[in-house]
Design an enzyme around this catalytic site. Structure first.
Site, PDB file in Angstrom:
ATOM      1  N   TYR A  76      58.199  69.153  41.274  1.00  0.00           N
ATOM      2  CA  TYR A  76      58.487  67.779  40.839  1.00  0.00           C
ATOM      3  C   TYR A  76      58.186  66.781  41.957  1.00  0.00           C
ATOM      4  O   TYR A  76      57.583  65.741  41.741  1.00  0.00           O
ATOM      5  CB  TYR A  76      59.951  67.669  40.411  1.00  0.00           C
ATOM      6  CG  TYR A  76      60.287  66.338  39.787  1.00  0.00           C
ATOM      7  CD1 TYR A  76      60.194  66.173  38.403  1.00  0.00           C
ATOM      8  CD2 TYR A  76      60.692  65.261  40.556  1.00  0.00           C
ATOM      9  CE1 TYR A  76      60.493  64.954  37.814  1.00  0.00           C
ATOM     10  CE2 TYR A  76      60.990  64.029  39.986  1.00  0.00           C
ATOM     11  CZ  TYR A  76      60.892  63.888  38.612  1.00  0.00           C
ATOM     12  OH  TYR A  76      61.178  62.678  38.020  1.00  0.00           O
ATOM     13  N   PHE A 128      37.889  44.214  32.910  1.00  0.00           N
ATOM     14  CA  PHE A 128      37.804  45.144  31.778  1.00  0.00           C
ATOM     15  C   PHE A 128      38.918  44.789  30.793  1.00  0.00           C
ATOM     16  O   PHE A 128      39.908  44.163  31.177  1.00  0.00           O
ATOM     17  CB  PHE A 128      37.925  46.600  32.269  1.00  0.00           C
ATOM     18  CG  PHE A 128      37.754  47.572  31.148  1.00  0.00           C
ATOM     19  CD1 PHE A 128      36.541  47.672  30.481  1.00  0.00           C
ATOM     20  CD2 PHE A 128      38.806  48.367  30.718  1.00  0.00           C
ATOM     21  CE1 PHE A 128      36.389  48.543  29.406  1.00  0.00           C
ATOM     22  CE2 PHE A 128      38.661  49.250  29.647  1.00  0.00           C
ATOM     23  CZ  PHE A 128      37.449  49.336  28.995  1.00  0.00           C
ATOM     24  N   ASP A 129      38.786  45.200  29.541  1.00  0.00           N
ATOM     25  CA  ASP A 129      39.742  44.719  28.523  1.00  0.00           C
ATOM     26  C   ASP A 129      41.197  45.114  28.815  1.00  0.00           C
ATOM     27  O   ASP A 129      42.111  44.324  28.596  1.00  0.00           O
ATOM     28  CB  ASP A 129      39.308  45.115  27.101  1.00  0.00           C
ATOM     29  CG  ASP A 129      39.206  46.611  26.857  1.00  0.00           C
ATOM     30  OD1 ASP A 129      39.435  47.398  27.798  1.00  0.00           O
ATOM     31  OD2 ASP A 129      38.901  47.003  25.716  1.00  0.00           O
ATOM     32  N   ASP A 218      38.474  47.506  41.366  1.00  0.00           N
ATOM     33  CA  ASP A 218      38.624  48.450  40.260  1.00  0.00           C
ATOM     34  C   ASP A 218      37.469  49.443  40.416  1.00  0.00           C
ATOM     35  O   ASP A 218      36.309  49.108  40.165  1.00  0.00           O
ATOM     36  CB  ASP A 218      38.554  47.698  38.923  1.00  0.00           C
ATOM     37  CG  ASP A 218      38.588  48.640  37.733  1.00  0.00           C
ATOM     38  OD1 ASP A 218      38.230  49.825  37.894  1.00  0.00           O
ATOM     39  OD2 ASP A 218      38.952  48.195  36.627  1.00  0.00           O
ATOM     40  N   ALA A 220      36.651  52.373  38.997  1.00  0.00           N
ATOM     41  CA  ALA A 220      36.411  53.388  37.964  1.00  0.00           C
ATOM     42  C   ALA A 220      35.049  54.073  38.133  1.00  0.00           C
ATOM     43  O   ALA A 220      34.925  55.273  37.967  1.00  0.00           O
ATOM     44  CB  ALA A 220      36.524  52.753  36.584  1.00  0.00           C
ATOM     45  N   LYS A 261      36.602  58.509  34.967  1.00  0.00           N
ATOM     46  CA  LYS A 261      35.162  58.232  35.004  1.00  0.00           C
ATOM     47  C   LYS A 261      34.554  58.961  36.212  1.00  0.00           C
ATOM     48  O   LYS A 261      34.251  60.136  36.127  1.00  0.00           O
ATOM     49  CB  LYS A 261      34.913  56.712  35.102  1.00  0.00           C
ATOM     50  CG  LYS A 261      35.178  55.966  33.803  1.00  0.00           C
ATOM     51  CD  LYS A 261      36.588  55.541  33.651  1.00  0.00           C
ATOM     52  CE  LYS A 261      36.807  54.622  32.493  1.00  0.00           C
ATOM     53  NZ  LYS A 261      38.240  54.433  32.216  1.00  0.00           N
ATOM     54  N   HIS A 453      40.401  45.671  19.063  1.00  0.00           N
ATOM     55  CA  HIS A 453      39.302  46.535  18.622  1.00  0.00           C
ATOM     56  C   HIS A 453      39.748  47.964  18.331  1.00  0.00           C
ATOM     57  O   HIS A 453      39.116  48.664  17.560  1.00  0.00           O
ATOM     58  CB  HIS A 453      38.152  46.523  19.641  1.00  0.00           C
ATOM     59  CG  HIS A 453      38.572  46.871  21.025  1.00  0.00           C
ATOM     60  ND1 HIS A 453      39.316  46.024  21.814  1.00  0.00           N
ATOM     61  CD2 HIS A 453      38.363  47.985  21.768  1.00  0.00           C
ATOM     62  CE1 HIS A 453      39.523  46.601  22.980  1.00  0.00           C
ATOM     63  NE2 HIS A 453      38.973  47.792  22.980  1.00  0.00           N
TER      64      HIS A 453
END
Ligand code: F0G
Length: 468
Positions: A76, A128-129, A218, A220, A261, A453
């Site tokens: 843990y 990004f969204d 970011d 990714a 990604k 979306h």
């Protein structure tokens, strides 16, 4: 000896575990679409032959990643796998405080929760969204400052992912006290997977330092971005990908990453931070929703797989195959007769639906119409990145506002599809191009307030007359 110059790009890996592709008939796909309210997110994956919805969490893991999973430490607190994970993330980002999260958007949620006050502004090269949704749902204002070159999808510019430095300067001059931080997304997904140059990162950093504004990256798709820098930016041709990535991250105060990604993870993410106080604040927040700070919603085996994946992604052979194979797909689609965003991005080909379906207006959702046709005729699942995803509804006035571009993204999962899959898709896309002029527009029958979306419901519009 003659130097060989083969045109064929071969995948620099061999297949050890295979998964059959679902093969469907046209009438099965037609029925599936109706049942899904014409929203491809609602389709069951077993009815999709080529799943190009996303490159996120869909990578084929390597034998070394699976081996890593077997030795995952599921303690843990303070698991061995956490330290292995932290070491790799620290080595690449240079930041000392590493916080695992269950995926990228939870890193965004934690950062905005800890660091953003209602009414504050977050500037970016294009959020990004999920980033935008996290900023807005915490009462912030997300402002996109994309490079003006993005307005022309045909323009061949090497670093269309850049932030518009003039616009950044103007925003700082006018609203400095309201600006919480800046996020640079590398590569810039929402404008076509386009890279950000090192120069643009450096200039942004300099400007922000003068005004004491923090910069987050970011990350990714950081390795794809680093590869573009290596290929396209002066002075980086001889550097290795890891050194380029380290230089990119050295310009930031923190890194947010979706490990789904460029870390070849099926899940996961992290925050890597320079500031101890901020890290402490986030660690105390995260126990409520994510988990204890040394696992952050991940299992030990997830952290092992990500640690291995982060090392694998830095391989030049892999990245060169990856970028070249996306270009090959893009060139094939152009040859088939569709308009695409130029130059080709790092993880996907973006079709310009406005140009490919000129008979439809933005609010007849040409991107949605094209993505539905790609599924109905071929069994390809893509994603609309246009007025459905990035348009806005003014709920008070009941008005819809279109997005600046109508794109359809064909994202390529990493190490999953082969060149013959790509060749097949190019061939059949060519066969449906003559029918595109007959595709209907769509209307939205239902939409949620955030990230509409994912759950929106659509129906085809019978008459295709452009509304004026
Ligand atoms: N940032 C970028 C640039 C992304 O592309 C994504 C996800 C996220 C953050 C959020 O990460 O999914 O792990 O929570 N992009 C996926 C896509 C969903 O299809 O482009 P997440």
């Amino acid at each position: 000896m003659e130097i060989l110059k083969p045109k064929t790009i071969f995948e620099p890996f061999r297949i050890k575990v295979m998964e059959p592709l679902p093969i469907t008939t046209a009438s099965e796909r037609h029925r599936a679409l109706q049942k899904a309210y014409y929203n491809l997110f609602t389709l069951p994956a077993h009815q999709v032959t080529f799943d190009l919805l996303t490159d996120s969490g869909t990578s084929a893991m390597s034998a070394a990643q699976w081996a890593g999973m077997m030795i995952g430490d599921e303690s843990y607190a303070g698991a061995k796998s956490y330290f292995r994970f932290s070491e790799v993330v620290n080595d690449i980002t240079g930041h000392p405080h590493i916080i695992p999260t269950h995926q990228g958007r939870s890193a965004e949620a934690l950062l905005t929760q800890a660091f953003l006050k209602p009414g504050q502004i977050v500037l970016g090269n294009t959020h990004f969204d999920t980033t935008r949704a996290n900023i807005e749902s915490h009462g912030g204002i997300a402002v996109d400052l994309p490079d003006p070159a993005t307005q022309n999808s045909a323009l061949e510019e090497p670093f269309k992912g850049n932030i518009d430095l003039q616009a950044l300067q103007k925003n700082i001059a006018e609203k400095q006290s309201q600006i919480a931080f800046v996020i640079m997304t590398v590569t810039n997904n929402s404008v076509g997977g386009q890279p950000v140059s090192m120069k643009n990162l450096q200039q942004t950093r300099e400007l922000l330092l003068q005004h004491n504004i923090p910069l987050f990256i970011d990350a990714a798709r950081f390795a794809e971005n680093a590869f573009f820098i290596k290929c396209r930016e002066k002075g980086y041709g001889d550097k290795n990908i890891k050194a380029i990535a380290q230089e990119m991250f050295s310009l930031s105060d923190g890194v947010l990453m979706s490990a789904k990604k460029d870390a070849f993870g099926n899940t996961g993410g992290f925050l890597a931070l320079r500031d101890e106080g901020l890290a402490q604040e986030i660690r105390s927040l995260m126990v409520i929703t994510e988990g204890f700070p040394t696992y952050g919603g991940l299992t030990g085996r997830d952290m092992e797989a990500i640690a291995v994946g982060l090392e694998e992604i830095l391989d030049d052979h892999y990245l060169s195959y990856r970028i070249r194979s996306i270009q090959y797909f893009g060139e094939g689609i152009v040859h088939a007769g569709l308009s695409v965003v130029r130059p080709f991005g790092g993880h996907a080909v973006y079709i310009d639906a406005e140009k490919s379906l000129p008979h439809l207006k933005a609010l007849q959702y040409p991107g949605q119409s094209l993505s539905i046709a790609l599924y109905e005729y071929i069994g390809i699942r893509s994603v609309e990145v246009g007025s459905v995803m990035l348009g806005r509804r003014d709920w008070e006035k009941g008005e819809e506002h279109p997005a600046p571009k109508e794109l359809v993204r064909l994202a390529i999962p990493r190490r999953v599809y082969t060149q013959s899959h790509i060749d097949y898709m190019i061939e059949v896309i060519g066969q449906i191009v003559p029918q595109l002029k007959n595709l209907p527009g769509y209307r939205i029958d239902y939409q949620a307030k955030f990230l509409r979306h994912f759950t929106a419901r659509f129906s085809p519009i019978k008459s295709n007359k452009k509304q004026s």
